[in-house]
Scaffold this motif. Structure first.
Motif, PDB file in Angstrom:
ATOM      1  N   GLU A  52       0.735  -1.325   0.019  1.00  0.00           N
ATOM      2  CA  GLU A  52       0.157   0.137   0.040  1.00  0.00           C
ATOM      3  C   GLU A  52       0.712   1.085   0.236  1.00  0.00           C
ATOM      4  O   GLU A  52       0.647   2.255  -0.673  1.00  0.00           O
TER       5      GLU A  52
ATOM      6  N   CYS B 298      -5.319   1.826   7.938  1.00  0.00           N
ATOM      7  CA  CYS B 298      -6.084   2.085   6.959  1.00  0.00           C
ATOM      8  C   CYS B 298      -6.934   3.340   7.044  1.00  0.00           C
ATOM      9  O   CYS B 298      -6.896   4.383   6.458  1.00  0.00           O
TER      10      CYS B 298
ATOM     11  N   ARG C 166      -8.405  -1.927   1.654  1.00  0.00           N
ATOM     12  CA  ARG C 166      -8.100  -2.221   3.143  1.00  0.00           C
ATOM     13  C   ARG C 166      -8.215  -3.976   3.525  1.00  0.00           C
ATOM     14  O   ARG C 166      -7.705  -4.376   4.452  1.00  0.00           O
TER      15      ARG C 166
ATOM     16  N   VAL D  31      -7.095   5.101   3.366  1.00  0.00           N
ATOM     17  CA  VAL D  31      -6.624   4.148   2.418  1.00  0.00           C
ATOM     18  C   VAL D  31      -8.359   3.608   1.872  1.00  0.00           C
ATOM     19  O   VAL D  31      -9.276   3.548   2.787  1.00  0.00           O
TER      20      VAL D  31
END
Length: 78
Positions: free
Chosen positions: A13, A54, A64, A59
């Protein structure tokens, strides 16, 4: 989520280098201001830490579940 999966999701991520910064610098309200690293060291489950991280880092919900992990099934099993 295992710790190894957490680490893969973090790097996927945020990138490897920035992921380490996020892990050690972002205060997570869900854990009283502790960082993700501090929460993990205190025994908080990696999945809980990942979801809090997250949320703190905005995010999108669709990502997630973590990089390289299959998306979870919905309540109907799909």
């Amino acid at each position: 989520m295992k710790l190894s999966e957490f680490r893969i999701a973090l790097a996927g991520e945020f990138g490897a280098a920035y992921g380490e910064v996020v892990l050690g610098d972002v205060a997570l309200e869900a854990f009283g201001g502790r960082t993700a690293r501090e929460a993990l060291d205190a025994g908080v489950a990696p999945q809980e830490v990942w979801l809090a991280l997250c949320a703190a880092m905005d995010v999108p919900p669709a990502r997630r579940h973590g990089a390289h992990r299959r998306e979870p099934k919905d309540a109907a099993g799909r």
